[in-house]
Design a protein around this motif. Sequence first.
Motif, PDB file in Angstrom:
ATOM      1  N   ASN A 117       0.813  -1.218   0.000  1.00  0.00           N
ATOM      2  CA  ASN A 117       0.000   0.000   0.000  1.00  0.00           C
ATOM      3  C   ASN A 117       0.852   1.278   0.000  1.00  0.00           C
ATOM      4  O   ASN A 117       0.390   2.329   0.397  1.00  0.00           O
ATOM      5  CB  ASN A 117      -0.972  -0.004   1.187  1.00  0.00           C
ATOM      6  CG  ASN A 117      -0.237   0.048   2.519  1.00  0.00           C
ATOM      7  OD1 ASN A 117       0.933  -0.305   2.589  1.00  0.00           O
ATOM      8  ND2 ASN A 117      -0.927   0.472   3.561  1.00  0.00           N
ATOM      9  N   GLN A 160       1.480   6.384   1.714  1.00  0.00           N
ATOM     10  CA  GLN A 160       0.927   5.138   2.244  1.00  0.00           C
ATOM     11  C   GLN A 160      -0.584   5.316   2.269  1.00  0.00           C
ATOM     12  O   GLN A 160      -1.080   6.276   2.858  1.00  0.00           O
ATOM     13  CB  GLN A 160       1.460   4.871   3.646  1.00  0.00           C
ATOM     14  CG  GLN A 160       1.093   3.497   4.166  1.00  0.00           C
ATOM     15  CD  GLN A 160       2.069   3.033   5.248  1.00  0.00           C
ATOM     16  OE1 GLN A 160       2.761   3.843   5.852  1.00  0.00           O
ATOM     17  NE2 GLN A 160       2.106   1.732   5.488  1.00  0.00           N
ATOM     18  N   ASN A 209      -4.628   4.002   2.636  1.00  0.00           N
ATOM     19  CA  ASN A 209      -5.592   3.069   3.221  1.00  0.00           C
ATOM     20  C   ASN A 209      -6.355   2.403   2.073  1.00  0.00           C
ATOM     21  O   ASN A 209      -7.068   3.071   1.322  1.00  0.00           O
ATOM     22  CB  ASN A 209      -6.553   3.835   4.128  1.00  0.00           C
ATOM     23  CG  ASN A 209      -7.540   2.901   4.825  1.00  0.00           C
ATOM     24  OD1 ASN A 209      -8.099   1.994   4.196  1.00  0.00           O
ATOM     25  ND2 ASN A 209      -7.752   3.131   6.104  1.00  0.00           N
ATOM     26  N   ASP A 210      -6.179   1.107   1.953  1.00  0.00           N
ATOM     27  CA  ASP A 210      -6.755   0.393   0.816  1.00  0.00           C
ATOM     28  C   ASP A 210      -8.280   0.466   0.767  1.00  0.00           C
ATOM     29  O   ASP A 210      -8.889   0.407  -0.289  1.00  0.00           O
ATOM     30  CB  ASP A 210      -6.326  -1.081   0.840  1.00  0.00           C
ATOM     31  CG  ASP A 210      -4.858  -1.244   0.509  1.00  0.00           C
ATOM     32  OD1 ASP A 210      -4.338  -0.398  -0.250  1.00  0.00           O
ATOM     33  OD2 ASP A 210      -4.240  -2.190   1.009  1.00  0.00           O
ATOM     34  N   ASP A 211      -8.886   0.577   1.948  1.00  0.00           N
ATOM     35  CA  ASP A 211     -10.348   0.578   1.984  1.00  0.00           C
ATOM     36  C   ASP A 211     -10.942   1.930   1.625  1.00  0.00           C
ATOM     37  O   ASP A 211     -11.958   2.011   0.943  1.00  0.00           O
ATOM     38  CB  ASP A 211     -10.841   0.170   3.395  1.00  0.00           C
ATOM     39  CG  ASP A 211     -10.354  -1.217   3.750  1.00  0.00           C
ATOM     40  OD1 ASP A 211     -10.305  -2.062   2.823  1.00  0.00           O
ATOM     41  OD2 ASP A 211     -10.003  -1.453   4.923  1.00  0.00           O
ATOM     42  N   THR A 212     -10.300   2.986   2.124  1.00  0.00           N
ATOM     43  CA  THR A 212     -10.896   4.308   1.935  1.00  0.00           C
ATOM     44  C   THR A 212     -10.233   5.097   0.803  1.00  0.00           C
ATOM     45  O   THR A 212     -10.775   6.099   0.339  1.00  0.00           O
ATOM     46  CB  THR A 212     -10.761   5.139   3.223  1.00  0.00           C
ATOM     47  OG1 THR A 212      -9.363   5.243   3.534  1.00  0.00           O
ATOM     48  CG2 THR A 212     -11.478   4.480   4.380  1.00  0.00           C
ATOM     49  N   GLU A 270      -2.670   8.127   4.189  1.00  0.00           N
ATOM     50  CA  GLU A 270      -2.541   8.191   5.642  1.00  0.00           C
ATOM     51  C   GLU A 270      -1.157   8.599   6.088  1.00  0.00           C
ATOM     52  O   GLU A 270      -0.963   9.111   7.180  1.00  0.00           O
ATOM     53  CB  GLU A 270      -2.912   6.827   6.245  1.00  0.00           C
ATOM     54  CG  GLU A 270      -4.380   6.519   6.018  1.00  0.00           C
ATOM     55  CD  GLU A 270      -4.859   5.291   6.749  1.00  0.00           C
ATOM     56  OE1 GLU A 270      -4.042   4.354   6.927  1.00  0.00           O
ATOM     57  OE2 GLU A 270      -6.040   5.262   7.137  1.00  0.00           O
ATOM     58  N   THR A 322      -8.000  11.967  -0.235  1.00  0.00           N
ATOM     59  CA  THR A 322      -8.133  10.768  -1.053  1.00  0.00           C
ATOM     60  C   THR A 322      -7.235  10.904  -2.280  1.00  0.00           C
ATOM     61  O   THR A 322      -6.813  12.008  -2.634  1.00  0.00           O
ATOM     62  CB  THR A 322      -9.581  10.590  -1.550  1.00  0.00           C
ATOM     63  OG1 THR A 322      -9.892  11.696  -2.410  1.00  0.00           O
ATOM     64  CG2 THR A 322     -10.566  10.521  -0.413  1.00  0.00           C
TER      65      THR A 322
END
Lengths: 186, 175
Positions: free
Chosen positions: B69, B89, B91-94, B98, B125
């Motif tokens: 990530n 880095q 966050n794979d979900d959002t 981060e 994002t």
Amino acid sequence: MLRIVCKRLYSSRSVFQQFPRTFRSRIWSWNVDLRGLRKEYRDLQALEHPDMNANSDSSRSSELNHAYQTLKQPLLRAQYILETQAGLDLRNEQTSREIAQQDPELLMRVLDVHEQLESLSSEQDVKVIARENRERMNVIEQTLGEAFAQHDWDRAAQLTVELRYWTSLDRAVKEWEPGKRLELNH
Amino acid sequence: MFRTLLARNSLGASARSVLRAPVPVTGAAVPRFVGNPVAQPARRAYHPKVIDHYTNPRNVGSLDKNLENVGTGLVGAPACGDVMKLQIQVNDDTGVIENVKFKTFGCGSAIASSSYMTELVRGKTLDVASQIKNTEIAKELSLPPVKLHCSMLAEDAIKAAIKDYRSKRKSTVLK
């Protein structure tokens, strides 16, 4: 500063023609007899420098100085030859980028050495990096000689871009002090 | 004012120590900076925001480029010999950035541009971060025209980092 240098480069006489004793053929040459050039430069400045000759034109003196610097420093000399002989302006962001794209690995190599240098704390280790870098630059300068001899402008441009990065590193190495953050000045 | 900035090279060590002098920073511009209360000497060559990011660059360092990530952008300015590495880095979900680190080997403006860029993208994002334009950086840092390419380098670096992350995690990146 850069703009002034560029302007000088476009003056009617080439930097080679300003030193007729060193460049007898009056055409461009990658190989330069640096000792002879220095001697001729000093002799000419003795005639032209405002401190020596109150009647002289100071712009002539600074033109000579720029021509000398251009010829003396391999990076500037290579850029000058490429610009005047092949129409390639490597000081132009766009042009230099297009050329640099042909060698994507180069940035990795440059970053690698910069990070090494950054992690060092002893002057002795830095000297090793400095020596390696000098050797790298010598090899490039020799290869540039071959490329220019063959009028292989693309190859010469590629090598000059690489020389640009290593010349920056060379300066960073010279300014190295323990604990001081590295910064490149240009 | 920026003439002095560009001439700094020739000023050598004395100029450098001036740069390290404490600099008052307006809280609104750089909220995370805890200012030194000592007053600034009258002499000031840089724009304050550039000095701040230059003397206290944010988020300097490296992330593990082998992590799934982490996206790495490595860009260079072959005309002046600068190299910039920017890593995110995500966050794979959002799809939110981060953590972010950079390393820049270049002039003060290039260091300040990349430092400011890391502040801009943190918490954003990928889609929002990829919309950031160099003009935003140049404006914030008041970069003179000859240093605009430094801010472009920072824009290229974040785009390259996002591209690298996306190519690593094609399947999980949010739209």
